[in-house]
Design a protein around this motif. Structure first.
Motif, mmCIF file in Angstrom:
data_model
loop_
_atom_site.group_PDB
_atom_site.id
_atom_site.type_symbol
_atom_site.label_atom_id
_atom_site.label_comp_id
_atom_site.label_asym_id
_atom_site.label_seq_id
_atom_site.Cartn_x
_atom_site.Cartn_y
_atom_site.Cartn_z
ATOM 1 N N LYS A 13 -49.009 -86.789 110.876
ATOM 2 C CA LYS A 13 -48.404 -86.446 112.161
ATOM 3 C C LYS A 13 -47.834 -87.714 112.784
ATOM 4 O O LYS A 13 -48.560 -88.677 113.029
ATOM 5 C CB LYS A 13 -49.428 -85.812 113.093
ATOM 6 C CG LYS A 13 -48.787 -85.242 114.338
ATOM 7 C CD LYS A 13 -49.740 -84.394 115.131
ATOM 8 C CE LYS A 13 -49.003 -83.786 116.311
ATOM 9 N NZ LYS A 13 -49.889 -83.047 117.170
ATOM 10 N N LYS A 63 -44.944 -84.329 102.053
ATOM 11 C CA LYS A 63 -44.284 -84.664 100.805
ATOM 12 C C LYS A 63 -44.657 -83.551 99.823
ATOM 13 O O LYS A 63 -45.843 -83.363 99.518
ATOM 14 C CB LYS A 63 -44.786 -86.021 100.310
ATOM 15 C CG LYS A 63 -43.947 -86.665 99.301
ATOM 16 C CD LYS A 63 -44.451 -88.084 99.068
ATOM 17 C CE LYS A 63 -43.647 -88.780 98.028
ATOM 18 N NZ LYS A 63 -44.201 -90.110 97.744
ATOM 19 N N GLU A 80 -44.360 -84.520 115.471
ATOM 20 C CA GLU A 80 -43.882 -83.899 114.234
ATOM 21 C C GLU A 80 -44.841 -84.131 113.076
ATOM 22 O O GLU A 80 -45.426 -85.194 112.951
ATOM 23 C CB GLU A 80 -42.537 -84.507 113.818
ATOM 24 C CG GLU A 80 -41.372 -83.972 114.558
ATOM 25 C CD GLU A 80 -40.078 -84.479 113.948
ATOM 26 O OE1 GLU A 80 -40.034 -84.751 112.736
ATOM 27 O OE2 GLU A 80 -39.115 -84.614 114.704
ATOM 28 N N TRP A 81 -44.970 -83.127 112.226
ATOM 29 C CA TRP A 81 -45.724 -83.252 110.989
ATOM 30 C C TRP A 81 -44.760 -83.599 109.876
ATOM 31 O O TRP A 81 -43.663 -83.041 109.797
ATOM 32 C CB TRP A 81 -46.435 -81.946 110.656
ATOM 33 C CG TRP A 81 -47.697 -81.754 111.428
ATOM 34 C CD1 TRP A 81 -47.846 -81.083 112.600
ATOM 35 C CD2 TRP A 81 -48.981 -82.272 111.094
ATOM 36 N NE1 TRP A 81 -49.146 -81.148 113.009
ATOM 37 C CE2 TRP A 81 -49.866 -81.854 112.093
ATOM 38 C CE3 TRP A 81 -49.473 -83.025 110.042
ATOM 39 C CZ2 TRP A 81 -51.216 -82.187 112.080
ATOM 40 C CZ3 TRP A 81 -50.811 -83.354 110.019
ATOM 41 C CH2 TRP A 81 -51.671 -82.931 111.028
ATOM 42 N N ARG A 82 -45.153 -84.501 108.993
ATOM 43 C CA ARG A 82 -44.352 -84.888 107.832
ATOM 44 C C ARG A 82 -45.148 -84.571 106.577
ATOM 45 O O ARG A 82 -46.356 -84.820 106.515
ATOM 46 C CB ARG A 82 -44.023 -86.386 107.859
ATOM 47 C CG ARG A 82 -43.253 -86.828 109.075
ATOM 48 C CD ARG A 82 -41.829 -86.293 108.998
ATOM 49 N NE ARG A 82 -41.115 -86.559 110.217
ATOM 50 C CZ ARG A 82 -40.205 -87.515 110.345
ATOM 51 N NH1 ARG A 82 -39.922 -88.294 109.337
ATOM 52 N NH2 ARG A 82 -39.591 -87.666 111.492
#
Length: 64
Positions: free
Chosen positions: A28, A36, A32-34
């Protein structure tokens, strides 16, 4: 997050909750959450350890 939701066939809200609980790897940054996708796929393919206690059950008390 929409890409991850489509990839896992889940709703964005569910993806956010899975990330908060640690069920899928994510970071986070601010609000926003990121994610992969390769990390998520690897995490979901790993063999389950039968001795690991779930996050849900860790909060419960044992019955006496």
């Amino acid at each position: 997050m929409p890409e991850v939701a489509r990839h896992l066939d889940k709703k964005p809200y569910t993806i956010r909750e899975l990330a908060k609980s640690g069920a899928i790897p994510g970071v986070k940054l601010g609000s926003e959450w990121r994610f992969k996708l390769s990390d998520i796929d690897a995490h979901l393919r790993r063999p389950l350890d039968p001795w690991v206690q779930s996050a849900k059950s860790r909060g419960r008390r044992r019955a006496r």
